[in-house]
Design an enzyme around this catalytic site. Structure first.
Site, short mmCIF file in Angstrom:
data_model
loop_
_atom_site.label_atom_id
_atom_site.label_comp_id
_atom_site.label_asym_id
_atom_site.label_seq_id
_atom_site.Cartn_x
_atom_site.Cartn_y
_atom_site.Cartn_z
N HIS A 64 0.85 -1.19 0.00
CA HIS A 64 0.00 0.00 0.00
C HIS A 64 0.87 1.23 0.00
CE1 HIS A 64 -3.21 2.78 0.94
NE2 HIS A 64 -4.03 1.82 0.55
N ASP A 72 -7.97 -5.28 -0.34
CA ASP A 72 -8.46 -6.12 -1.44
C ASP A 72 -8.17 -7.61 -1.25
OD1 ASP A 72 -9.66 -4.26 -3.14
OD2 ASP A 72 -7.71 -3.53 -3.79
N1 ACO Z 1 3.87 -7.74 -4.73
C1 ACO Z 1 5.21 -7.80 -4.88
N2 ACO Z 1 5.99 -6.73 -4.72
C2 ACO Z 1 5.43 -5.56 -4.43
C3 ACO Z 1 4.04 -5.43 -4.25
C4 ACO Z 1 3.27 -6.58 -4.41
N3 ACO Z 1 1.94 -6.53 -4.26
N4 ACO Z 1 3.74 -4.16 -3.92
C5 ACO Z 1 4.90 -3.50 -3.91
N5 ACO Z 1 5.92 -4.34 -4.21
C6 ACO Z 1 7.32 -4.00 -4.29
C7 ACO Z 1 7.62 -3.35 -5.63
O1 ACO Z 1 7.92 -4.26 -6.63
C8 ACO Z 1 8.76 -2.44 -5.26
O2 ACO Z 1 9.91 -3.22 -5.17
P1 ACO Z 1 11.33 -2.65 -5.71
O3 ACO Z 1 11.59 -1.45 -4.86
O4 ACO Z 1 12.25 -3.80 -5.50
O5 ACO Z 1 11.10 -2.29 -7.14
C9 ACO Z 1 8.42 -1.97 -3.84
O6 ACO Z 1 7.62 -3.03 -3.31
C10 ACO Z 1 7.66 -0.67 -3.81
O7 ACO Z 1 6.48 -0.83 -4.62
P2 ACO Z 1 5.76 0.33 -5.41
O8 ACO Z 1 4.93 -0.27 -6.50
O9 ACO Z 1 6.74 1.39 -5.80
O10 ACO Z 1 4.84 0.93 -4.26
P3 ACO Z 1 3.71 1.98 -4.50
O11 ACO Z 1 3.53 2.70 -3.23
O12 ACO Z 1 3.97 2.78 -5.72
O13 ACO Z 1 2.44 1.08 -4.86
C11 ACO Z 1 0.66 -0.39 -4.67
C12 ACO Z 1 1.46 0.71 -3.97
C13 ACO Z 1 0.23 0.09 -6.06
C14 ACO Z 1 -0.58 -0.68 -3.85
C15 ACO Z 1 1.56 -1.64 -4.80
O14 ACO Z 1 1.88 -2.12 -3.52
C16 ACO Z 1 0.89 -2.72 -5.63
O15 ACO Z 1 1.01 -2.71 -6.86
N6 ACO Z 1 0.18 -3.68 -4.98
C17 ACO Z 1 -0.56 -4.70 -5.71
C18 ACO Z 1 -1.87 -4.12 -6.25
C19 ACO Z 1 -2.88 -3.90 -5.16
O16 ACO Z 1 -3.08 -4.75 -4.29
N7 ACO Z 1 -3.57 -2.76 -5.24
C20 ACO Z 1 -4.63 -2.41 -4.28
C21 ACO Z 1 -4.16 -1.32 -3.37
S1 ACO Z 1 -5.41 -0.94 -2.17
C22 ACO Z 1 -6.55 -0.11 -3.05
O17 ACO Z 1 -6.30 0.56 -3.98
C23 ACO Z 1 -7.92 -0.31 -2.70
#
Ligand code: ACO
Length: 370
Positions: free
Chosen positions: A256, A307
């Protein structure tokens, strides 16, 4: 000028609707845990719209207005029948909500009172649209809303045409409360950007629905259910998840932008998932979810978001996977409309700048000389 990628940590405006402070989520200053335990979705909606819990007569008045406005225009039902087969449910919802504006005589009236009335209509009619579309695509006739039912009960009733159980209504109502608002999340922010041009509320909501559809936002709940289906059984979990992590594939329902130490809503959905999967003889879904959580949290330190467990909750309630994100929209309609009304109240055009990184000092070159 330096850009902050994804606007992380940027405070874009003041708001009095919803706060996330030190990982604690509150609506109108009330911890969401307390609301999930004690409130109804209609009370929460009133709280988001007015900043205070309703007195009994205020709540009754809101429920009456929601009931009275739940039916959708016949023209819209007719047009739902013409949507191409197999379109994404969120695309159908986006189009249908946009069409609602065509039948709303107040669509272009931007007064405070008209926007409140339109918020009521949007909240009341969205569940009816989702249920009607679902039945039409299955070759069934839509079921008319019952004006005496709560939003949760009415939606489940309109989907199946049968009286839902109290347990199902309670679980669904709690899920609606937990998804009702979340500060400046992506879809709410798009709604606010849109209406800050002083366009109409429907345009703001259509932008929000389109934004929620994405798998990094509301679309994640559907993606989680699809992942559970693909994994298939508890014993397949470790190989699937280890492979995904090794290949840098994101595990939907984890991580998140704001909560780094866990999403406070997830524990509610986790508990509901445990109870409902047990009741429905689908415990393996819960067990698989817990195993996935152990691996992802253990290896990446990422915790489930709202989610993740909502997927197994909705599967247990017998809801189709591709209705999960529209259900999120039904709930978030309360928060979106609250934010839109707040934006109109104290508006300023939202227009940030870009940190330009393209070429400079270029000149026009005649087409045959390029
Ligand atoms: N699975 C694996 N790795 C992840 C995940 C995940 N779900 N989420 C983040 N990471 C990793 C990224 O790959 C990144 O790693 P790196 O630094 O080695 O490249 C690091 O954690 C940071 O991730 P970001 O995507 O930059 O974090 P951001 O704050 O931009 O994104 C988000 C947040 C979009 C929720 C992200 O965690 C994600 O894509 N999660 C999966 C989708 C999801 O569940 N969305 C629902 C969110 S809640 C809502 O909207 C209701």
């Amino acid at each position: 000028m330096t850009a902050t990628k994804g606007l992380e940590g940027v405070v874009a405006a003041q708001s009095g609707i919803c706060s996330i402070i030190d990982g604690v989520l509150c609506y109108g200053g009330i911890n969401v845990d307390e609301l999930a335990e004690k409130a109804t979705f209609e009370e929460v909606t009133y709280l988001l719209w007015h900043g205070a819990l309703p007195k009994r007569d205020q709540l009754e008045a809101l429920k009456k207005e929601l009931g009275a406005n739940a039916a959708i225009p016949q023209e819209l039902i007719d047009s739902l029948r013409t949507y191409p087969r197999g379109v994404h449910t969120m695309a159908a919802l986006r189009t249908a909500v946009s069409s609602l504006a065509l039948y709303d005589q107040e669509a272009q009236v931007n007064s405070k009172e008209a926007n409140y009335r339109k918020s009521i209509r949007l909240l009341a009619q969205t569940p009816t649209i989702v249920a009607a579309y679902d039945r039409i695509r299955k070759g069934l006739e839509p079921v008319s809303p019952n004006p005496d039912y709560s939003i949760a009960k009415n939606f489940l009733y309109m989907l199946s045409g049968e009286e839902p159980t109290d347990t199902a209504v309670k679980a669904f109502d709690t899920a609606l409360i937990l998804h009702a608002d979340h500060e400046f999340n992506a879809s709410t922010f798009s709604a606010r950007v849109t209406v800050a041009t002083l366009t109409d509320i429907y345009s703001g909501i259509v932008a929000a629905i389109g934004t929620l559809k994405g798998p990094l936002h509301g679309g994640a709940n559907e993606a989680v259910a699809n992942m559970l289906k693909e994994i298939g059984s508890l014993e397949n979990v470790p190989e699937y998840i280890h492979n995904a992590l090794a290949n840098k594939v994101k595990i939907m329902g984890f991580g998140h932008r704001v909560y780094k130490d866990g999403d406070p809503r997830a524990k509610w959905l986790r508990q509901m998932s445990k109870e409902l999967t047990e009741q429905k003889g689908k415990s393996e879904l819960y067990d698989m979810s817990v195993r996935i959580e152990q691996i992802v949290t253990g290896e990446k330190g990422l915790k489930p978001n709202v989610d993740f467990f909502s997927a197994s909750v909705y599967v247990s309630l017998g809801l189709d996977t591709d209705l999960f994100t529209p259900i999120f929209a039904i709930s978030r309609m309360s928060g979106w409309t609250a934010h839109i009304m707040e934006q109109y109240e104290n508006n300023r055009l939202i227009r940030p700048r870009a940190d330009y990184i393209g070429p400079s000092n270029q000149h026009y070159v005649q087409i045959d000389q390029r």
